[in-house]
Design a protein around this motif. Structure first.
Motif, PDB file in Angstrom:
ATOM      1  N   GLU A 108       0.853  -1.184   0.000  1.00  0.00           N
ATOM      2  CA  GLU A 108       0.000   0.000   0.000  1.00  0.00           C
ATOM      3  C   GLU A 108       0.888   1.233   0.000  1.00  0.00           C
ATOM      4  OE1 GLU A 108      -3.155   1.965   3.111  1.00  0.00           O
ATOM      5  OE2 GLU A 108      -3.340  -0.199   2.784  1.00  0.00           O
ATOM      6  N   TRP A 109       0.478   2.264  -0.767  1.00  0.00           N
ATOM      7  CA  TRP A 109       1.293   3.474  -0.867  1.00  0.00           C
ATOM      8  C   TRP A 109       0.385   4.644  -1.227  1.00  0.00           C
ATOM      9  CZ3 TRP A 109       1.163  -0.549  -4.302  1.00  0.00           C
ATOM     10  CH2 TRP A 109       0.738  -0.275  -5.596  1.00  0.00           C
ATOM     11  N   PRO A 110       0.857   5.891  -1.012  1.00  0.00           N
ATOM     12  CA  PRO A 110       0.031   7.047  -1.375  1.00  0.00           C
ATOM     13  C   PRO A 110      -0.107   7.141  -2.889  1.00  0.00           C
ATOM     14  CG  PRO A 110       2.202   7.761  -0.620  1.00  0.00           C
ATOM     15  CD  PRO A 110       2.132   6.285  -0.383  1.00  0.00           C
ATOM     16  N   ALA A 111      -1.292   7.523  -3.352  1.00  0.00           N
ATOM     17  CA  ALA A 111      -1.561   7.611  -4.788  1.00  0.00           C
ATOM     18  C   ALA A 111      -0.508   8.469  -5.481  1.00  0.00           C
ATOM     19  CB  ALA A 111      -2.952   8.180  -5.020  1.00  0.00           C
ATOM     20  N   GLY A 112      -0.033   7.991  -6.614  1.00  0.00           N
ATOM     21  CA  GLY A 112       0.943   8.744  -7.394  1.00  0.00           C
ATOM     22  C   GLY A 112       2.382   8.467  -7.043  1.00  0.00           C
ATOM     23  N   HIS A 113       2.637   7.573  -6.080  1.00  0.00           N
ATOM     24  CA  HIS A 113       4.014   7.288  -5.662  1.00  0.00           C
ATOM     25  C   HIS A 113       4.268   5.782  -5.680  1.00  0.00           C
ATOM     26  CE1 HIS A 113       3.167  11.302  -4.024  1.00  0.00           C
ATOM     27  NE2 HIS A 113       4.454  11.523  -4.192  1.00  0.00           N
TER      28      HIS A 113
ATOM     29  N   GLN B  19      -7.157   8.428  -2.114  1.00  0.00           N
ATOM     30  CA  GLN B  19      -5.746   8.797  -2.014  1.00  0.00           C
ATOM     31  C   GLN B  19      -4.838   7.612  -1.727  1.00  0.00           C
ATOM     32  OE1 GLN B  19      -4.698  11.990  -2.756  1.00  0.00           O
ATOM     33  NE2 GLN B  19      -6.850  12.020  -3.383  1.00  0.00           N
ATOM     34  N   VAL B  20      -5.393   6.392  -1.729  1.00  0.00           N
ATOM     35  CA  VAL B  20      -4.628   5.184  -1.430  1.00  0.00           C
ATOM     36  C   VAL B  20      -4.479   4.348  -2.695  1.00  0.00           C
ATOM     37  CG1 VAL B  20      -4.612   3.020  -0.114  1.00  0.00           C
ATOM     38  CG2 VAL B  20      -5.464   5.110   0.949  1.00  0.00           C
ATOM     39  N   SER B  21      -3.251   3.960  -2.994  1.00  0.00           N
ATOM     40  CA  SER B  21      -3.000   2.981  -4.041  1.00  0.00           C
ATOM     41  C   SER B  21      -2.524   1.694  -3.379  1.00  0.00           C
ATOM     42  CB  SER B  21      -1.936   3.479  -5.022  1.00  0.00           C
ATOM     43  OG  SER B  21      -2.427   4.556  -5.796  1.00  0.00           O
TER      44      SER B  21
END
Length: 196
Positions: free
Chosen positions: A155-160, A178-180
Motif C-alpha cells: 500500500e502506498w500514497p496515490a501517485g508514488h 488517495q490510497v494505491s
C-alpha cells in the motif's frame, strides 16, 4: 454507523462485524474497509490455512482479517509499544493467541534477524508509514522469508508507486481515493530464478 476513532471492524470470516480497539495516536491508519474487501477478495483462494506476516502492523487490521478468514497463523511486527499491546489485547479478546505472534520491533531490523530463522510466509502485508520510504528496502530483504507461490500486499500514497526489485512481479494494482495498493509475487528464491 460511523465508528469512533480508534476502532476498526473486521469485515469477513468468523469474527465478521467484531469491533477492535486500537491505539490511534502516532498516525496509525487502518487499511480502509473497501480496500480490505478488495484485497481479501483477491486472496480468497489462498487465505485458508495460510501463514501470514503483517509488517508495520499498526492496528493489526490486515493480520486480524486474515485470521478471521481462516489463516493458520499471523506474525505481527509493529514498532510502537501501544500498538503492539493493542494487537495482543485484540488477540486475547478473540481467543486467537495461539494462532499469532506479536513482535515489537522496527521492521527492517526484524527482517534482518528473521532471515536466519526457519519460518516462511505465504502472505505478507506491507503497509509502512507513507512518508518513510520503506517499501523497497523491505522488498530487498523479503525473499529468504517467502514460500513459493507467495502473495505480497503493498500500500502506498496515490501517485508514488514503488519500483519492484528484480525477482518481483505485479499481479494486480488499484486505487481508492488517495490510497494505491497492489498485489505482487516474488520468485527470487525459487529454483531457476535469475540472480539479481
Amino acid at each position: 454507523m460511523k465508528r469512533r476513532p480508534g476502532q476498526l471492524r473486521i469485515i469477513g470470516g468468523q469474527w465478521r462485524s467484531r469491533l477492535i480497539a486500537f491505539e490511534a495516536d502516532q498516525g496509525v491508519r487502518p487499511t480502509p474497509d473497501r480496500v480490505r474487501q478488495t484485497l481479501f477478495d483477491w486472496l480468497s483462494p489462498r487465505i485458508e490455512g495460510a501463514v501470514c506476516l503483517d509488517l508495520f502492523a499498526g492496528s493489526g487490521a490486515l493480520g486480524l482479517e486474515a485470521l478471521s478468514r481462516g489463516a493458520t497463523h499471523t506474525h505481527f511486527v509493529e514498532q510502537g509499544r501501544a500498538q503492539s499491546l493493542g494487537i495482543r489485547e485484540a488477540l486475547h479478546r478473540l481467543d486467537a493467541e495461539t494462532r499469532a505472534e506479536v513482535s515489537q520491533s522496527e521492521a527492517l531490523r526484524w527482517l534482518d534477524n528473521a532471515a536466519k530463522q526457519a519460518q516462511r510466509y505465504e502472505l505478507v502485508f506491507i503497509d509502512p508509514p507513507y512518508a518513510a520510504d520503506l517499501l523497497e528496502p523491505v522488498l530487498q530483504r523479503l525473499p529468504p522469508l517467502l514460500k513459493s507461490n507467495n502473495r505480497l500486499y503493498l500500500e502506498w500514497p496515490a501517485g508514488h508507486a514503488p519500483t519492484l526489485p528484480a525477482g518481483y512481479a505485479w499481479l494486480k494494482e488499484k486505487q481508492a481515493g488517495q490510497v494505491s495498493f497492489g498485489l505482487a509475487t516474488c520468485t527470487a528464491n525459487e529454483p531457476g530464478a535469475p540472480l539479481s
